[in-house]
Write an enzyme that holds these catalytic residues in place. Sequence first.
Site, PDB file in Angstrom:
ATOM      1  N   CYS A   2       0.583  12.439  -2.612  1.00  0.00           N
ATOM      2  CA  CYS A   2       1.659  13.190  -3.289  1.00  0.00           C
ATOM      3  C   CYS A   2       2.231  14.170  -2.281  1.00  0.00           C
ATOM      4  O   CYS A   2       1.630  14.441  -1.258  1.00  0.00           O
ATOM      5  CB  CYS A   2       1.114  13.981  -4.469  1.00  0.00           C
ATOM      6  SG  CYS A   2       0.181  12.986  -5.620  1.00  0.00           S
ATOM      7  N   ARG A  27       5.686   9.920   0.201  1.00  0.00           N
ATOM      8  CA  ARG A  27       4.262  10.118  -0.138  1.00  0.00           C
ATOM      9  C   ARG A  27       3.956   9.654  -1.566  1.00  0.00           C
ATOM     10  O   ARG A  27       2.807   9.547  -1.956  1.00  0.00           O
ATOM     11  CB  ARG A  27       3.899  11.590  -0.026  1.00  0.00           C
ATOM     12  CG  ARG A  27       3.690  12.054   1.413  1.00  0.00           C
ATOM     13  CD  ARG A  27       3.458  13.543   1.486  1.00  0.00           C
ATOM     14  NE  ARG A  27       2.742  13.848   2.700  1.00  0.00           N
ATOM     15  CZ  ARG A  27       1.411  13.853   2.796  1.00  0.00           C
ATOM     16  NH1 ARG A  27       0.700  13.605   1.730  1.00  0.00           N
ATOM     17  NH2 ARG A  27       0.809  14.095   3.934  1.00  0.00           N
ATOM     18  N   TRP A  74       2.259  10.438  -6.733  1.00  0.00           N
ATOM     19  CA  TRP A  74       1.790   9.042  -6.741  1.00  0.00           C
ATOM     20  C   TRP A  74       0.617   9.045  -7.702  1.00  0.00           C
ATOM     21  O   TRP A  74      -0.417   9.667  -7.442  1.00  0.00           O
ATOM     22  CB  TRP A  74       1.341   8.613  -5.344  1.00  0.00           C
ATOM     23  CG  TRP A  74       1.032   7.159  -5.252  1.00  0.00           C
ATOM     24  CD1 TRP A  74       1.911   6.132  -5.068  1.00  0.00           C
ATOM     25  CD2 TRP A  74      -0.268   6.547  -5.343  1.00  0.00           C
ATOM     26  NE1 TRP A  74       1.251   4.929  -5.029  1.00  0.00           N
ATOM     27  CE2 TRP A  74      -0.083   5.136  -5.209  1.00  0.00           C
ATOM     28  CE3 TRP A  74      -1.546   7.032  -5.528  1.00  0.00           C
ATOM     29  CZ2 TRP A  74      -1.134   4.236  -5.250  1.00  0.00           C
ATOM     30  CZ3 TRP A  74      -2.595   6.126  -5.573  1.00  0.00           C
ATOM     31  CH2 TRP A  74      -2.383   4.744  -5.437  1.00  0.00           C
ATOM     32  N   ASN A  98      -2.403  17.556  -4.711  1.00  0.00           N
ATOM     33  CA  ASN A  98      -2.483  16.246  -4.057  1.00  0.00           C
ATOM     34  C   ASN A  98      -3.957  15.977  -3.816  1.00  0.00           C
ATOM     35  O   ASN A  98      -4.655  16.783  -3.205  1.00  0.00           O
ATOM     36  CB  ASN A  98      -1.718  16.261  -2.726  1.00  0.00           C
ATOM     37  CG  ASN A  98      -1.900  14.958  -1.970  1.00  0.00           C
ATOM     38  OD1 ASN A  98      -2.196  13.929  -2.567  1.00  0.00           O
ATOM     39  ND2 ASN A  98      -1.751  15.007  -0.654  1.00  0.00           N
ATOM     40  N   GLY A  99      -4.458  14.833  -4.313  1.00  0.00           N
ATOM     41  CA  GLY A  99      -5.868  14.489  -4.115  1.00  0.00           C
ATOM     42  C   GLY A  99      -6.472  14.013  -5.428  1.00  0.00           C
ATOM     43  O   GLY A  99      -5.771  13.800  -6.405  1.00  0.00           O
ATOM     44  N   GLU A 477       0.256  -9.490   9.760  1.00  0.00           N
ATOM     45  CA  GLU A 477       1.199  -8.378   9.621  1.00  0.00           C
ATOM     46  C   GLU A 477       2.498  -8.842   8.984  1.00  0.00           C
ATOM     47  O   GLU A 477       3.055  -8.172   8.113  1.00  0.00           O
ATOM     48  CB  GLU A 477       1.458  -7.745  10.998  1.00  0.00           C
ATOM     49  CG  GLU A 477       2.506  -6.654  11.030  1.00  0.00           C
ATOM     50  CD  GLU A 477       2.162  -5.447  10.144  1.00  0.00           C
ATOM     51  OE1 GLU A 477       1.031  -5.365   9.633  1.00  0.00           O
ATOM     52  OE2 GLU A 477       3.048  -4.605   9.928  1.00  0.00           O
ATOM     53  N   LYS A 481       3.946  -7.236   5.535  1.00  0.00           N
ATOM     54  CA  LYS A 481       5.300  -6.681   5.465  1.00  0.00           C
ATOM     55  C   LYS A 481       6.088  -7.325   4.322  1.00  0.00           C
ATOM     56  O   LYS A 481       6.713  -6.662   3.510  1.00  0.00           O
ATOM     57  CB  LYS A 481       6.036  -6.893   6.789  1.00  0.00           C
ATOM     58  CG  LYS A 481       5.559  -6.032   7.936  1.00  0.00           C
ATOM     59  CD  LYS A 481       6.094  -4.626   7.916  1.00  0.00           C
ATOM     60  CE  LYS A 481       5.202  -3.544   7.448  1.00  0.00           C
ATOM     61  NZ  LYS A 481       3.832  -3.426   7.827  1.00  0.00           N
ATOM     62  N   GLU A 484       4.731  -6.346   0.790  1.00  0.00           N
ATOM     63  CA  GLU A 484       4.816  -4.961   0.322  1.00  0.00           C
ATOM     64  C   GLU A 484       6.250  -4.490   0.117  1.00  0.00           C
ATOM     65  O   GLU A 484       6.466  -3.532  -0.618  1.00  0.00           O
ATOM     66  CB  GLU A 484       4.072  -4.007   1.255  1.00  0.00           C
ATOM     67  CG  GLU A 484       4.654  -3.852   2.627  1.00  0.00           C
ATOM     68  CD  GLU A 484       3.891  -2.803   3.435  1.00  0.00           C
ATOM     69  OE1 GLU A 484       3.416  -1.816   2.864  1.00  0.00           O
ATOM     70  OE2 GLU A 484       3.769  -2.996   4.645  1.00  0.00           O
ATOM     71  N   HIS A 500      -8.138 -26.326   6.480  1.00  0.00           N
ATOM     72  CA  HIS A 500      -9.370 -26.039   5.717  1.00  0.00           C
ATOM     73  C   HIS A 500      -9.036 -25.448   4.346  1.00  0.00           C
ATOM     74  O   HIS A 500      -9.842 -24.707   3.783  1.00  0.00           O
ATOM     75  CB  HIS A 500     -10.247 -25.080   6.522  1.00  0.00           C
ATOM     76  CG  HIS A 500     -10.672 -25.637   7.836  1.00  0.00           C
ATOM     77  ND1 HIS A 500     -11.572 -26.678   7.969  1.00  0.00           N
ATOM     78  CD2 HIS A 500     -10.256 -25.345   9.092  1.00  0.00           C
ATOM     79  CE1 HIS A 500     -11.715 -26.984   9.247  1.00  0.00           C
ATOM     80  NE2 HIS A 500     -10.929 -26.188   9.947  1.00  0.00           N
ATOM     81  N   LYS A 600       3.043   6.235   1.379  1.00  0.00           N
ATOM     82  CA  LYS A 600       2.953   6.136   2.838  1.00  0.00           C
ATOM     83  C   LYS A 600       1.571   6.507   3.337  1.00  0.00           C
ATOM     84  O   LYS A 600       1.073   5.909   4.277  1.00  0.00           O
ATOM     85  CB  LYS A 600       3.988   7.059   3.480  1.00  0.00           C
ATOM     86  CG  LYS A 600       4.024   7.010   5.001  1.00  0.00           C
ATOM     87  CD  LYS A 600       4.422   5.657   5.506  1.00  0.00           C
ATOM     88  CE  LYS A 600       4.474   5.604   7.016  1.00  0.00           C
ATOM     89  NZ  LYS A 600       4.706   4.213   7.506  1.00  0.00           N
TER      90      LYS A 600
HETATM   91  C1  AGP Z   1       1.625  -0.677   6.151  1.00  0.00           C
HETATM   92  O1  AGP Z   1       2.922  -1.257   6.154  1.00  0.00           O
HETATM   93  C2  AGP Z   1       1.210  -0.156   4.811  1.00  0.00           C
HETATM   94  N1  AGP Z   1       2.147   0.768   4.297  1.00  0.00           N
HETATM   95  C3  AGP Z   1      -0.219   0.313   4.741  1.00  0.00           C
HETATM   96  O2  AGP Z   1      -1.005  -0.857   4.827  1.00  0.00           O
HETATM   97  C4  AGP Z   1      -0.712   1.296   5.834  1.00  0.00           C
HETATM   98  O3  AGP Z   1      -0.752   0.654   7.085  1.00  0.00           O
HETATM   99  C5  AGP Z   1      -2.145   1.725   5.475  1.00  0.00           C
HETATM  100  O4  AGP Z   1      -2.099   2.413   4.245  1.00  0.00           O
HETATM  101  C6  AGP Z   1      -2.814   2.601   6.546  1.00  0.00           C
HETATM  102  O5  AGP Z   1      -2.097   3.791   6.694  1.00  0.00           O
HETATM  103  P1  AGP Z   1      -2.456   4.705   7.986  1.00  0.00           P
HETATM  104  O6  AGP Z   1      -2.056   3.932   9.199  1.00  0.00           O
HETATM  105  O7  AGP Z   1      -1.647   5.958   7.800  1.00  0.00           O
HETATM  106  O8  AGP Z   1      -3.930   4.964   7.963  1.00  0.00           O
END
Ligand code: AGP
Length: 605
Positions: A2, A27, A74, A98-99, A477, A481, A484, A500, A600
């Site tokens: 958050c 966030r 969040w 936040n937490g 990756e 991408k 998400e 497999h 994020k």
């Molecule tokens: C990556 O595109 C994602 N948003 C997510 O997987 C991110 O990489 C992951 O949460 C780790 O975040 P960090 O690198 O800040 O630790």
Amino acid sequence: MCGIIGIVGTTPVQSRLIDSLKRLEYRGYDSAGIAGVVDGHVERRRAKGKIRALEEVLAADPLNATVGIGHTRWATHGGPSTRNAHPQTAGRVTLVHNGIIENYAELREALKKQGRTFESETDTEVIAQLLDAELKTRPPLDALKATLDQLTGAYALAVLIDGEDELIMGARRGSPLVVGYGEGEMFLGSDALAVGPFTNRIAYLDEGDYVAIDHHTARIFDETGQPVERPVTTVPASAALVEKGNYRHFMEKEIHDQPEGCQHTIAAYVDPLTDHTSVAGDIDWAKLERVQIVACGTSYIAGLMGKYLIERLADLPVDVEIASEFRYRQPALRPGSLAVAMSQSGETADTLAALRYCQAKGMLTAAVVNAQESTMAREVDVVWPIHCGPEIGVASTKAFTAQVCVLTAVAIAAARARGRIDEAEEQRLVKVLLEAPRLVAESIKLEDAVKGIAQEVSKARDVLFLGRGPMYPLALEGALKLKEISYIHAEGYAAGELKHGPIALVDEDTPIVILAPFDSYFEKSASNMQEVMARGGQVIFITDPEGEKHAPAGARVVVTAPKSDPLISPLVLAAPVQLLAYYVAVQKGADVDQPRNLAKSVTVE
Ligand code: AGP
């Protein structure tokens, strides 16, 4: 998860709180709210959804205050709703958090037994109720300390108290919180970006710190209640760094920022005059027996890429593990080996917990992070910053390639230190690495070719990404991408694994992205291409000029990246993969920078 902002100001605070929350939306953005002192009493305004929903509430019912707090959420405890939106209020207390408070259930039951009633489902309201109870018998700071001592879990707080017109209190444990120093104004924020428009003079609170700010001072106390001073630093996060410029989305900007980002990163790890690497840290690479990388998401994938590089170049065993699995399986660790936490934010709870687990086992620790003042950066033996500037888009792009640049430099340095390569080879590899930014820039020019296939891919139900060697992590990756930001199901697979099982997924409706520069794996990747085309799979072949010449006929499309040395081909082929996800998401009208359900920085387990 958050975003938090607090301003003890001298001018109307509403618009500044909103501006700051907009910078913090990355966030989390399930709901938002602000509160302020109006004629000696605290008032609040809240709304479910994004900041613009809150702005509509404020247009009808402005908050006329010069001291206030704000929050963008969040959701963890209690779904997204106005009732669960912060600020949460109890009696004289209004606060944002936040937490996650892990013992909130028993605290809530105990408070109910004292006759207290709850409005929300949040753990945050428990903090407000506790603090309101403590205020009956103690002054604000003592009441805050007494409250914090009852909490188990993570928090960053900003608190207003009815009747305390010029006071905001704050506290942090497990979630970041900074103090901003203005001219006759003071600020609290989740990070430097939150207070960036108001000041660049920041003090980072330490774990367990709590603070009282008024117009001119910040009184900081450590977790034992002792007054402490935290250094005030001038941060570089200038406002310009976090604007989109002429791009539609932060993600688009950050993909295009990569050449410059990689340049900054590489410059910190090599000496262009001698073509030697210079990697910080008192690490005896020659004697080191093992490296353990822990990370989440894209950072985990960057770590996997590092495994391929470090093992091949330095002949040094590297294990890479998902942080959330790592520490609960009681891994066999040895004191003296090296643990590397990979994290753009430096605040990911799972990664931080795994790092602390390694520290407890007596391991040397390093952190590959973007936020140099983050919790991880402040807890390890050596920090390897990625220097790519603030990354705002929830989907990581420039941080990924910057992390890979760091691990490439580390692999070269380790190889040299272990006598696996001589000086001439080190200098050759460094020269190759120094070419990466230019080649990444070339690769980004493939934008139109990638945009051309995005419309077709956007209609797919499933997409497969295949790669061999270091292209396998890049396949992971690419799938992450796409998932998400476009919400299309995608999987990254080692191309050799196709037969497999996953090949059962292949039909004429399945786009298959095959990552295959013309390297030692190419022939096998070309066979995989034949296998999927024979079953009607629509192949998107991402290769280089030599690969294009040798590619089997029949691909739906061939995207030709610039020729590059195998050392940096993952960096060069990353851009087309990122751009594909981006344009598919744009085609689908998805919320590219703030995809649903995501945040994020995942600062809760
Ligand atoms: C990556 O595109 C994602 N948003 C997510 O997987 C991110 O990489 C992951 O949460 C780790 O975040 P960090 O690198 O800040 O630790």
